[in-house]
Design a protein around this motif. Structure first.
Motif, PDB file in Angstrom:
ATOM      1  N   GLU A  54     -74.549 -16.798  -2.769  1.00 11.19           N
ATOM      2  CA  GLU A  54     -73.671 -16.512  -3.902  1.00 11.19           C
ATOM      3  C   GLU A  54     -74.522 -16.403  -5.157  1.00 11.19           C
TER       4      GLU A  54
ATOM      5  N   ILE B  85     -69.265 -13.136  -9.170  1.00  9.88           N
ATOM      6  CA  ILE B  85     -70.184 -13.715  -8.193  1.00  9.88           C
ATOM      7  C   ILE B  85     -70.354 -12.698  -7.070  1.00  9.88           C
TER       8      ILE B  85
ATOM      9  N   GLU C  10     -71.574 -11.861  -3.404  1.00 13.25           N
ATOM     10  CA  GLU C  10     -71.831 -12.517  -2.124  1.00 13.25           C
ATOM     11  C   GLU C  10     -72.770 -11.604  -1.345  1.00 13.25           C
TER      12      GLU C  10
END
Length: 159
Positions: free
Chosen positions: A96, A103, A105
């Motif tokens: 992350e 954010i 991933e």
């Protein structure tokens, strides 16, 4: 156990280069699919130390959104349900990475999908703006080959 339902809106990109030091946290994910059809998927996963069952609806035509329902369940129940899954597991490390208000991933795949690295960013609307770091490659949002349910059936190593 927590439960959530929502409209998932996300963009997906290939990753040109990756520095794990950018990550605020990371964990291993192992997941299987009880069913993986175009109109719906039922997934179980172990994410770090937690277990989840997730049902996703069909993606929109542009691949940007779909309905998602998820519930946390004990890891022991995920392990039992993995025995009922279609052949092929997804095994990846997820990082992350905070970028601006979002954010990212970043998933680094293992097993039959080794060599594939993708980044996803969740958005609150289809037209929301977001920062694109220079390590992002081509956008693959809506390209079915990059859906985990498809990677389970036709792994990256067989492309």
């Amino acid at each position: 156990m927590s439960e959530k339902e929502s409209l998932e809106i996300e963009r997906k990109f290939l990753v040109k280069s990756f520095n794990p030091k950018l990550a605020s946290k990371f964990f291993r994910i192992v997941q299987g699919y009880i069913t993986a059809e175009k109109t719906k998927t039922v997934r179980v996963r172990i994410k770090g130390e937690k277990g989840f069952i997730t049902i996703k609806g069909q993606s929109s035509d542009d691949g940007l959104s779909r309905y998602e329902w998820e519930k946390e369940i004990p890891v022991s129940e995920v392990e039992a349900l993995l025995k009922l899954c279609e052949p092929g597991l997804i095994d990846k490390i997820r990082y992350e990475i905070p970028i601006g208000e979002h954010i990212y991933e970043v998933d680094i795949f293992e097993g039959d999908n080794k060599g594939l690295i993708v980044a996803e960013v969740e958005l609150s609307s289809k037209d929301e703006t977001f920062e694109k770091p220079d390590w992002l490659g081509n956008e693959v949002t809506g390209d079915n080959r990059y859906y985990n349910a498809m990677l389970m059936k036709t792994p990256f190593s067989k492309w």
